[in-house]
Write a protein that holds these residues in place. Structure first.
Motif, PDB file in Angstrom:
ATOM      1  N   ASN A   1      -4.961  -6.118   6.205  1.00 43.51           N
ATOM      2  CA  ASN A   1      -4.031  -4.997   6.371  1.00 43.51           C
ATOM      3  C   ASN A   1      -2.854  -5.501   7.221  1.00 43.51           C
ATOM      4  O   ASN A   1      -2.752  -6.699   7.499  1.00 43.51           O
ATOM      5  CB  ASN A   1      -4.744  -3.799   7.012  1.00 43.51           C
ATOM      6  N   SER A   2      -1.983  -4.590   7.669  1.00 44.41           N
ATOM      7  CA  SER A   2      -0.792  -5.021   8.412  1.00 44.41           C
ATOM      8  C   SER A   2      -1.151  -5.804   9.663  1.00 44.41           C
ATOM      9  O   SER A   2      -0.546  -6.849   9.954  1.00 44.41           O
ATOM     10  CB  SER A   2       0.043  -3.803   8.820  1.00 44.41           C
TER      11      SER A   2
ATOM     12  N   TYR B   1       3.322   6.480   2.661  1.00 45.66           N
ATOM     13  CA  TYR B   1       3.439   6.736   4.097  1.00 45.66           C
ATOM     14  C   TYR B   1       4.642   7.654   4.367  1.00 45.66           C
ATOM     15  O   TYR B   1       5.405   7.450   5.326  1.00 45.66           O
ATOM     16  CB  TYR B   1       3.579   5.426   4.886  1.00 45.66           C
TER      17      TYR B   1
ATOM     18  N   HIS C   1     -12.416  -4.493   4.461  1.00 41.86           N
ATOM     19  CA  HIS C   1     -11.382  -3.835   5.273  1.00 41.86           C
ATOM     20  C   HIS C   1     -11.747  -3.919   6.753  1.00 41.86           C
ATOM     21  O   HIS C   1     -12.885  -3.686   7.130  1.00 41.86           O
ATOM     22  CB  HIS C   1     -11.257  -2.369   4.838  1.00 41.86           C
TER      23      HIS C   1
ATOM     24  N   ARG D   1     -17.665   2.644   5.992  1.00 43.16           N
ATOM     25  CA  ARG D   1     -17.001   3.694   5.225  1.00 43.16           C
ATOM     26  C   ARG D   1     -17.526   3.596   3.801  1.00 43.16           C
ATOM     27  O   ARG D   1     -18.603   4.093   3.526  1.00 43.16           O
ATOM     28  CB  ARG D   1     -15.475   3.487   5.333  1.00 43.16           C
TER      29      ARG D   1
ATOM     30  N   LYS E   1      -0.287   4.606  -0.549  1.00 40.48           N
ATOM     31  CA  LYS E   1      -1.027   5.879  -0.468  1.00 40.48           C
ATOM     32  C   LYS E   1      -0.255   6.906   0.369  1.00 40.48           C
ATOM     33  O   LYS E   1       0.649   6.534   1.138  1.00 40.48           O
ATOM     34  CB  LYS E   1      -2.419   5.626   0.126  1.00 40.48           C
TER      35      LYS E   1
ATOM     36  N   LEU F   1      -7.937   2.357  -4.044  1.00 35.18           N
ATOM     37  CA  LEU F   1      -8.768   1.792  -2.979  1.00 35.18           C
ATOM     38  C   LEU F   1      -9.943   2.678  -2.584  1.00 35.18           C
ATOM     39  O   LEU F   1     -10.927   2.203  -2.038  1.00 35.18           O
ATOM     40  CB  LEU F   1      -7.909   1.578  -1.730  1.00 35.18           C
TER      41      LEU F   1
ATOM     42  N   ILE G   1       0.853  -1.190   0.000  1.00 34.62           N
ATOM     43  CA  ILE G   1       0.000   0.000   0.000  1.00 34.62           C
ATOM     44  C   ILE G   1       0.892   1.245   0.000  1.00 34.62           C
ATOM     45  O   ILE G   1       1.743   1.424   0.878  1.00 34.62           O
ATOM     46  CB  ILE G   1      -0.962  -0.010   1.205  1.00 34.62           C
TER      47      ILE G   1
ATOM     48  N   ARG H   1      -2.750  -6.778   1.904  1.00 34.38           N
ATOM     49  CA  ARG H   1      -2.559  -5.345   1.622  1.00 34.38           C
ATOM     50  C   ARG H   1      -1.803  -4.654   2.752  1.00 34.38           C
ATOM     51  O   ARG H   1      -2.345  -3.776   3.431  1.00 34.38           O
ATOM     52  CB  ARG H   1      -3.923  -4.655   1.453  1.00 34.38           C
ATOM     53  N   PRO H   2      -0.548  -4.990   2.964  1.00 33.56           N
ATOM     54  CA  PRO H   2       0.186  -4.352   4.056  1.00 33.56           C
ATOM     55  C   PRO H   2       0.614  -2.931   3.714  1.00 33.56           C
ATOM     56  O   PRO H   2       1.101  -2.662   2.616  1.00 33.56           O
ATOM     57  CB  PRO H   2       1.406  -5.255   4.244  1.00 33.56           C
ATOM     58  N   GLY H   3       0.427  -2.028   4.675  1.00 42.32           N
ATOM     59  CA  GLY H   3       0.913  -0.660   4.541  1.00 42.32           C
ATOM     60  C   GLY H   3       2.020  -0.434   5.549  1.00 42.32           C
ATOM     61  O   GLY H   3       3.198  -0.699   5.298  1.00 42.32           O
ATOM     62  N   ILE H   4       1.640  -0.033   6.742  1.00 39.34           N
ATOM     63  CA  ILE H   4       2.621   0.442   7.725  1.00 39.34           C
ATOM     64  C   ILE H   4       3.717  -0.582   8.032  1.00 39.34           C
ATOM     65  O   ILE H   4       4.873  -0.224   8.258  1.00 39.34           O
ATOM     66  CB  ILE H   4       1.893   0.901   9.021  1.00 39.34           C
TER      67      ILE H   4
ATOM     68  N   TYR I   1       1.008   6.363  11.964  1.00 37.64           N
ATOM     69  CA  TYR I   1       0.575   6.618  10.579  1.00 37.64           C
ATOM     70  C   TYR I   1       0.569   8.119  10.295  1.00 37.64           C
ATOM     71  O   TYR I   1       0.980   8.571   9.227  1.00 37.64           O
ATOM     72  CB  TYR I   1      -0.857   6.125  10.357  1.00 37.64           C
TER      73      TYR I   1
HETATM   74  C1  LIG Z   1      -4.523   1.937   4.253  1.00 35.26           C
HETATM   75  C2  LIG Z   1      -5.158   0.674   3.874  1.00 35.26           C
HETATM   76  C3  LIG Z   1      -4.477  -0.543   4.037  1.00 35.26           C
HETATM   77  C4  LIG Z   1      -3.143  -0.662   4.758  1.00 35.26           C
HETATM   78  O1  LIG Z   1      -3.307  -0.478   6.145  1.00 35.26           O
HETATM   79  P1  LIG Z   1      -2.083  -0.717   7.167  1.00 35.26           P
HETATM   80  O2  LIG Z   1      -2.705  -0.680   8.491  1.00 35.26           O
HETATM   81  O3  LIG Z   1      -1.146   0.427   6.932  1.00 35.26           O
HETATM   82  O4  LIG Z   1      -1.484  -2.017   6.794  1.00 35.26           O
HETATM   83  C5  LIG Z   1      -5.091  -1.684   3.548  1.00 35.26           C
HETATM   84  N1  LIG Z   1      -6.294  -1.622   2.938  1.00 35.26           N
HETATM   85  C6  LIG Z   1      -6.979  -0.469   2.777  1.00 35.26           C
HETATM   86  C7  LIG Z   1      -8.313  -0.481   2.123  1.00 35.26           C
HETATM   87  C8  LIG Z   1      -6.439   0.709   3.252  1.00 35.26           C
HETATM   88  O5  LIG Z   1      -7.127   1.854   3.104  1.00 35.26           O
END
Ligand SMILES: *Cc1c(COP(=O)(O)O)cnc(C)c1O
Length: 398
Positions: free
Chosen positions: A218-219, A55, A178, A149, A51, A97, A49, A234-237, A369
């Motif tokens: 997510n993470s 980060y 999500h 959401r 966005k 997303l 991810i 879908r890992p972000g942080i 974040y």
């Molecule tokens: C931001 C986001 C993620 C990633 O979230 P983290 O907590 O950073 O891993 C995954 N999916 C969606 C839809 C998001 O908006």
């Protein structure tokens, strides 16, 4: 050390003349984090991810690195982020997303970006726009299992999935949901969301239809809910080496990729009773040495941290004092020594001491974040690490 710099104003060759306030991104750490997560979730696919300027780590360089490492998909929040990646030459599939704005649909199609369809109405808008352009839109359906959401509620999903089957110019490549609470101490509400999503997916089984690509993790879910990996995560942080909260188990070892540094630009001695900075919120009670740093809330160093934050100089922690200004702030070094030009660490390690993103979040009353995504684009990003990865993030056009 060889390093790639991204700061449009300062030209290559003049990097040494950049402002001393800089973010350093360690590419080796990003690569290790990516691999640690991939090893944990395999055979599930990876959608890093990216966005909010990845980060804070820099959208295009991080995207090039992830694409170079073989990421299956890239995730961004808004259309414009996706267009930036396409213009940078990235060919990996990209999912936007966020909720889509109807009039922008032709741009998604023009730049071959995958759309999130979050209602029957949006689905029809996408179908019509694709028909008008004579193309097939790539779509992932968004199911709301408890975030409230965007997305169609799990209890209304049947009609939505049905409608998607009728669209002639839409290819439903994926379906996703999500988590609202995957990072909380109590896992029960996340488990409830997972069950709701699984129930929605039975639609395909009942009709003997092939399943689209399913994704939810997510993470936090990567760390604690293997049942939620499905076909892709879908890992972000976590990719950036920061854990989503203190409550989640640290089942994957990652390390922070970002550090934030500046240098002392001014030194003075203040007398007792003479207040420092706007509002004189801090006043020394003795002769005190104060240094000024060329960084402030205009760079994303939150004003809310005034009189709470600490920085590292010469391997020691010192308190920030007085209000943090837009572009500058002051640090009390007591009767210790510091010189103009000394390195100052805002986030990262110096000697045996370390200041973390979590520290800043605690001082500012927010979450890691927000600390990361607030580091302003006027702070140059410097990319260090192995030559192979430096080459991966280089502009293919030179
Ligand atoms: C931001 C986001 C993620 C990633 O979230 P983290 O907590 O950073 O891993 C995954 N999916 C969606 C839809 C998001 O908006």
């Amino acid at each position: 050390m060889n390093a790639k710099v991204f700061m449009p104003v300062i030209e290559n060759g003049d990097e040494g003349l950049m402002r001393p306030t800089q973010v350093t991104v360690n590419l080796d750490a990003l690569v290790n984090n990516f691999r640690a997560i991939r090893d944990q979730v395999a055979p599930a696919k990876m959608m890093p991810i990216l966005k909010a300027n990845a980060y804070g780590h820099g959208l295009v360089p991080v995207a090039r690195l992830m694409a170079g490492l073989g990421a299956d998909y890239l995730g961004v929040a808004v259309l414009e982020e996706g267009i930036l990646l396409r213009k940078a030459g990235i060919q990996t599939p990209i999912l936007v997303l966020g909720g889509i704005w109807g009039s922008q649909i032709p741009l998604f199609l023009k730049y071959d970006l995958t759309l999130t369809a979050s209602s029957i109405e949006k689905l029809h808008q996408i179908d019509q726009a694709a028909e008008a352009l004579g193309v097939t839109a790539r779509v992932h359906l968004k199911i709301d299992t408890g975030m409230e959401r965007i997305g169609v509620h799990d209890y209304n999903a049947e009609g939505f999935l049905e409608a998607a089957l009728q669209c002639q110019h839409v290819r439903v490549e994926g379906i996703f949901s999500h988590f609202a609470n995957a990072d909380a101490a109590d896992p029960s509400s996340a488990q409830l969301q997972l069950e709701r999503f699984q129930e929605v997916l039975r639609f395909y089984e009942r009709r003997s239809l092939p399943l689209p690509m399913r994704h939810m993790a997510n993470s936090a879910a990567v760390l604690r809910f293997p049942e939620a990996y499905f076909d892709m995560v879908r890992p972000g942080i976590l990719l950036y080496g920061v854990y989503p909260s203190a409550e989640v188990p640290r089942t994957v070892q990652v390390h922070p990729a970002l550090s934030w540094k500046t240098r002392v630009v001014y030194f003075k001695v203040t007398k007792p009773g003479r207040g420092v900075s706007y509002g004189w919120t801090w006043t020394p009670d003795r002769l005190t040495r104060i240094v000024t740093l060329p960084v402030g809330y205009g760079d994303g160093y939150f004003r809310a941290m005034s009189n709470k934050a600490q920085v590292l100089i010469r391997g020691r922690r010192y308190p920030q004092v007085g209000r943090i200004c837009m572009d500058q702030m002051m640090v009390n070094i007591g009767w210790e020594t510091a010189y103009n030009g000394d390195e100052v660490v805002l986030i990262g390690q110096q000697g045996a001491e370390r200041i973390t993103v979590e520290d800043l979040a605690a001082w500012a009353g927010t979450i890691p974040y927000e600390v990361l995504t607030n580091i302003n684009t006027r702070v140059p990003r410097v990319y260090v690490g192995s030559e192979t990865y430096q080459q991966m993030i280089a502009d293919p056009q030179g």
